[in-house]
Design an enzyme around this catalytic site. Structure first.
Site, PDB file in Angstrom:
ATOM      1  N   VAL A  82       4.041  -0.881   4.014  1.00 58.94           N
ATOM      2  CA  VAL A  82       2.722  -1.276   4.494  1.00 58.94           C
ATOM      3  C   VAL A  82       2.039  -2.133   3.436  1.00 58.94           C
ATOM      4  O   VAL A  82       2.070  -1.809   2.249  1.00 58.94           O
ATOM      5  CB  VAL A  82       1.850  -0.041   4.783  1.00 58.94           C
ATOM      6  CG1 VAL A  82       0.524  -0.453   5.388  1.00 58.94           C
ATOM      7  CG2 VAL A  82       2.565   0.908   5.707  1.00 58.94           C
TER       8      VAL A  82
ATOM      9  N   LEU B 100       0.826  -1.204   0.000  1.00 53.65           N
ATOM     10  CA  LEU B 100       0.000   0.000   0.000  1.00 53.65           C
ATOM     11  C   LEU B 100       0.855   1.247   0.000  1.00 53.65           C
ATOM     12  O   LEU B 100       0.433   2.299  -0.471  1.00 53.65           O
ATOM     13  CB  LEU B 100      -0.897   0.026   1.242  1.00 53.65           C
ATOM     14  CG  LEU B 100      -1.959  -1.057   1.340  1.00 53.65           C
ATOM     15  CD1 LEU B 100      -2.572  -1.061   2.729  1.00 53.65           C
ATOM     16  CD2 LEU B 100      -3.033  -0.825   0.297  1.00 53.65           C
ATOM     17  N   GLY B 101       2.042   1.142   0.534  1.00 53.65           N
ATOM     18  CA  GLY B 101       2.883   2.320   0.574  1.00 53.65           C
ATOM     19  C   GLY B 101       4.171   2.053   1.310  1.00 53.65           C
ATOM     20  O   GLY B 101       4.370   0.989   1.903  1.00 53.65           O
TER      21      GLY B 101
ATOM     22  N   LYS C 175       2.147  -3.371   8.716  1.00 53.08           N
ATOM     23  CA  LYS C 175       3.366  -2.580   8.554  1.00 53.08           C
ATOM     24  C   LYS C 175       4.554  -3.419   8.987  1.00 53.08           C
ATOM     25  O   LYS C 175       4.603  -3.892  10.122  1.00 53.08           O
ATOM     26  CB  LYS C 175       3.274  -1.294   9.385  1.00 53.08           C
ATOM     27  CG  LYS C 175       4.520  -0.450   9.275  1.00 53.08           C
ATOM     28  CD  LYS C 175       4.339   0.888   9.920  1.00 53.08           C
ATOM     29  CE  LYS C 175       3.992   1.905   8.959  1.00 53.08           C
ATOM     30  NZ  LYS C 175       4.436   2.987   8.483  1.00 53.08           N
TER      31      LYS C 175
ATOM     32  N   ASP D 153       6.068  13.204  12.591  1.00 52.90           N
ATOM     33  CA  ASP D 153       6.129  13.013  11.140  1.00 52.90           C
ATOM     34  C   ASP D 153       4.758  13.229  10.501  1.00 52.90           C
ATOM     35  O   ASP D 153       4.293  12.413   9.707  1.00 52.90           O
ATOM     36  CB  ASP D 153       6.671  11.617  10.825  1.00 52.90           C
ATOM     37  CG  ASP D 153       7.212  11.515   9.403  1.00 52.90           C
ATOM     38  OD1 ASP D 153       7.368  12.581   8.749  1.00 52.90           O
ATOM     39  OD2 ASP D 153       7.468  10.386   8.932  1.00 52.90           O
TER      40      ASP D 153
ATOM     41  N   GLY E  12       6.365   3.738   4.149  1.00 53.39           N
ATOM     42  CA  GLY E  12       6.400   4.783   5.164  1.00 53.39           C
ATOM     43  C   GLY E  12       7.786   4.952   5.725  1.00 53.39           C
ATOM     44  O   GLY E  12       8.711   4.223   5.356  1.00 53.39           O
ATOM     45  N   GLY E  13       7.912   5.918   6.598  1.00 58.84           N
ATOM     46  CA  GLY E  13       9.201   6.186   7.201  1.00 58.84           C
ATOM     47  C   GLY E  13       9.705   5.022   8.035  1.00 58.84           C
ATOM     48  O   GLY E  13      10.897   4.852   8.220  1.00 58.84           O
ATOM     49  N   PHE E  14       8.808   4.196   8.516  1.00 58.00           N
ATOM     50  CA  PHE E  14       9.218   3.126   9.411  1.00 58.00           C
ATOM     51  C   PHE E  14       9.143   1.751   8.763  1.00 58.00           C
ATOM     52  O   PHE E  14       9.414   0.759   9.398  1.00 58.00           O
ATOM     53  CB  PHE E  14       8.347   3.127  10.665  1.00 58.00           C
ATOM     54  CG  PHE E  14       8.556   4.342  11.508  1.00 58.00           C
ATOM     55  CD1 PHE E  14       9.540   4.359  12.473  1.00 58.00           C
ATOM     56  CD2 PHE E  14       7.795   5.471  11.299  1.00 58.00           C
ATOM     57  CE1 PHE E  14       9.754   5.491  13.242  1.00 58.00           C
ATOM     58  CE2 PHE E  14       8.003   6.598  12.069  1.00 58.00           C
ATOM     59  CZ  PHE E  14       8.987   6.613  13.035  1.00 58.00           C
ATOM     60  N   GLY E  15       8.748   1.721   7.499  1.00 60.76           N
ATOM     61  CA  GLY E  15       8.679   0.435   6.832  1.00 60.76           C
ATOM     62  C   GLY E  15       7.523   0.394   5.851  1.00 60.76           C
ATOM     63  O   GLY E  15       6.702   1.310   5.803  1.00 60.76           O
TER      64      GLY E  15
END
Ligand SMILES: *[C@@H]1O[C@H](CO)[C@@H](O)[C@H](O)[C@H]1NC(C)=O
Ligand SMILES: *[C@@H]1O[C@H](CO)[C@@H](O)[C@H](O)[C@H]1NC(C)=O
Ligand SMILES: *[C@@H]1O[C@H](CO)[C@@H](O)[C@H](O)[C@H]1NC(C)=O
Ligand SMILES: *[C@@H]1O[C@H](CO)[C@@H](O)[C@H](O)[C@H]1NC(C)=O
Ligand SMILES: *[C@@H]1O[C@H](CO)[C@@H](O)[C@H](O)[C@H]1NC(C)=O
Ligand SMILES: *[C@@H]1O[C@H](CO)[C@@H](O)[C@H](O)[C@H]1NC(C)=O
Length: 649
Positions: A345, A337-338, A359, A455, A340-343
């Site tokens: 998804v 799905l995307g 995630k 964030d 992100g800054g942390f991993g």
């Protein structure tokens, strides 16, 4: 003394149920227990909490006992370290005295949860729930269940058909009835003297749509009970019950046909079933029914602990890695799905058909496992309508995965400058701004631990199928290993949205989020990325340009050209622009808190507000801009690269 009276009454009720004699249905509080649960989280300040709890309960009781015929009440004590929100509801067919009796029984039972910060008790006759956060618009929650009787109705097939029809009609009609309550009955077709009685009720704080959503789930659950002689379905905002024995007085019966208008489906279906049952189709129907019954029947009781609002009461679920791997097709690109800054998804479909978002955290579990679990529990206990709910997690070796509710409309960036550009109306944008502010104010000031997001940006602002804001990724910065260096902590922020004092000096306060929120407002009203240069203008980055337009009084020039210019007024545009600029002021102390921002958003006069004062030099975007002006992309990876470049000097 009161308690003794209570036990006596309870014994009477139990006695009444266990013999076949049924007392006049409206002359008892119906404290047959259906469901109860205590949150496993305790209140922080026990004294405060009990004071609040007592005050809300007595408020509820006085609302139910004022003779006005009210059978529903909410009460709350919001201002304290341990807020309490509570809701009580009686079935409308109970007399006021029975309603109060049922309520009192619920109070004494719910007090068994001692200092738990949330709990609920559901009886046949009433319902009581309290939480540490506002849950009044909850409709259907995980843990919704049916409770089936253990006796099969006579003439099972005909009874089931009549039951289906009755419940469908209740599902359709109740949301349309003022007060969201209906009690009705129906003769079972072809059954001599067999009648089916039904009741449906919703919390009065939900919308008509919310009531329907909840009853739809309840109806599906109850289907699994037929042809049992009785059954109940319970959920956060609704209650549905049927029985072959009357459980409310005759004069409480409502003719619900006038509320079925338009939805002729169910009566048509009923007529067909009736006709078939009456005619030669009986055997076929019976066979079909038996087959359906065999395959659709659900287990009678939900597993222990699986109660309403599952995560709140049980803490986060622990998912198996194998299940999540299967649900995401082995984490394939198509399910992504995307990033992100942390991993990354992924969209995941569980075996039961539920869709969730998984995630896969990039950060290594530098922390002890117990530590990680503590943080995850903390995050999963955050419940707010503008914050994405963390459902559970999974840790396998060094892999850490977080499981979230799935948001059908994805993230806001798509709607501002992605494939869905131009879809959002002005009203929706204002709602999104307001929802984001509310979610942040909750994280900063209302949750018992102040959580700074660090964030905030459109790709972290998700939209549900109703375009309600749900902020994602909050609390994750707390998962970063503590021993990770000062510099990498800054990776928590993203270029263009990060307050200068945090990006440059690492100074963290909740005003960091106020800054990012200001930038996000600018993006929402302009439909532009904060990091993109405006090709037609020599003014540069969005924030820079916003200042210039504001100072020269040309507020309307900031507006997204895909917006219908008749949808907003110049005053609205000016107000939002002003709030955005006030939020991005430096130093941080000049910025309002998020609850102050909320007040600004709802107040109409900008007169009493001081206008923003421009920082004496515009570091923020300009400084970053210089380091990235050669890179056309503005993706997160570019951003982090430039931050490290920037901080490395
Ligand atoms: C909550 O408080 C009760 C007593 O007030 C205690 O028995 C229980 O262990 C506490 N639970 C947690 C999770 O702290
Ligand atoms: C709250 O009410 C309960 C039961 O009535 C009582 O035992 C307790 O002392 C009260 N607590 C406070 C703080 O008022
Ligand atoms: C509270 O819990 C105790 C023991 O767990 C039980 O004996 C008692 O009946 C409960 N009280 C109520 C009102 O449920
Ligand atoms: C239902 O089952 C329980 C035990 O599981 C029994 O005590 C009760 O009498 C049964 N009720 C009826 C109506 O059969
Ligand atoms: C139907 O029920 C009523 C009252 O519930 C009773 O008086 C009557 O005898 C019953 N009729 C039959 C045919 O069972
Ligand atoms: C319904 O009937 C009961 C007696 O069965 C009576 O006490 C009550 O007042 C009636 N309610 C209404 C609304 O007529």
């Amino acid at each position: 003394m009161e308690t003794t009276g209570w036990s006596l009454r309870l014994i009477l009720v139990v006695a009444a149920v266990s013999t076949t004699w049924w007392p006049p249905a409206n002359s008892q509080p119906q404290t047959n227990l259906l469901n109860r649960g205590c949150s496993q989280y305790n209140a922080t300040n026990i004294a405060d909490f009990f004071r609040n709890l007592n005050a809300t309960f007595s408020d509820l009781r006085s609302q139910l006992s004022n003779g006005g015929g009210r059978r529903f009440a909410t009460a709350q004590q919001e201002r304290s370290s341990d807020p309490v929100y509570a809701m009580a509801q009686c079935r409308n067919y109970l007399s006021e005295a029975d309603c109060l009796a049922c309520f009192d029984a619920a109070v004494s039972r719910i007090r068994n949860c001692s200092a738990a910060n949330g709990a609920r008790v559901i009886y046949d006759g009433c319902f009581l729930r309290y939480e540490s956060n506002n849950f009044y618009d909850d409709t259907t929650l995980p843990g919704n269940i049916q409770i089936c009787g253990n006796r099969t109705a006579p003439q099972a097939a005909a009874f089931s058909a009549a039951g289906q029809a009755l419940l469908t009609d209740l599902e359709v009609a109740t949301p349309r009835i003022n007060g969201f309550f209906a009690a009705t009955r129906r003769e079972v077709t072809n059954g001599d003297n067999l009648t089916i009685y039904g009741v449906a009720q919703c919390a009065e704080t939900v919308t008509q749509r919310g009531c329907l959503d909840c009853l739809t789930v309840a109806y599906k659950n109850l289907q699994g009970c037929l042809p049992d002689a009785d059954g109940r379905a319970i959920d956060a905002a609704c209650f549905l019950r049927y029985s072959d024995t009357p459980f409310f007085a005759d004069n409480q019966t409502l003719d619900i046909r006038p509320f079925l208008g338009g939805g002729g489906d169910s009566s048509k279906k009923k007529a067909i079933i009736g006709g078939l049952v009456g005619g030669g189709g009986l055997v076929l129907i019976l066979l079909a029914f038996l087959l359906w019954y065999k395959f659709s029947r659900k287990p009678k009781a939900a597993p222990r602990g699986n109660i309403l609002g599952a995560t709140e009461l049980q803490g986060p679920n622990i998912y198996s890695y194998k299940d999540l791997k299967a649900a995401t097709n082995n984490f394939t690109e198509e399910n992504k799905l995307g990033e992100g800054g942390f991993g990354d998804v992924y969209k995941a479909t569980l075996k039961n058909g539920n869709i969730i978002a998984v995630k896969k955290l990039d950060i290594s579990s530098g922390r002890a496992k117990a530590d990680f679990e503590t943080e995850v529990r903390l995050i999963s206990n955050v419940h707010h309508r503008n914050l994405v709910r963390l459902l559970g997690y999974c840790s396998k070796g060094s892999e850490l995965l977080l499981v979230y509710e799935y948001m059908a409309n994805g993230s806001l960036d798509r709607f501002l400058y992605g494939d869905k550009r131009g879809v959002l109306t002005w009203k929706q944008r204002c709602n999104i701004i307001f929802g984001t502010a509310r979610g942040l104010a909750y994280l900063h000031e209302q949750y018992h631990v102040c959580i700074i997001h660090r964030d905030i940006k459109p790709s972290n602002i998700l939209l549900d199928d109703d375009f309600q804001t749900k902020i994602a990724d909050f609390g994750l910065a707390r998962l970063l290993p503590e021993n990770q260096s000062h510099v990498s902590t800054k990776f928590a922020g993203t270029l263009g949205y990060t307050a200068p004092e945090y990006a440059i000096g690492g100074h963290l306060s909740e005003k960091v989020d106020t800054y990012s929120f200001g930038v996000v407002i600018l993006e929402i009203i302009s439909g532009r990325r904060s990091s993109d240069m405006n090709v037609d203008s020599d003014t540069g980055f969005l924030l820079e340009e916003a200042w210039k337009l504001y100072e020269s009084g040309m507020h309307l020039k900031i507006a997204d050209e895909t917006l219908n210019s008749s949808d907003y007024t110049p005053e609205e545009m000016k107000k939002l622009l002003e709030i955005a600029l006030i939020g991005t002021q430096s130093p941080a102390s000049a910025r309002p808190t998020m609850s102050e921002v909320l007040v600004m958003l709802v107040s109409d006069g900008s007169a009493e507000q001081k206008g923003p004062s421009r920082p004496s030099f515009s570091y923020g975007n300009r400084a970053f801009g210089d380091t990235t002006s050669n890179s056309t992309g503005s993706s997160a990876s570019n951003a982090t690269a430039s931050i490290s470049q920037f901080t490395g000097r």
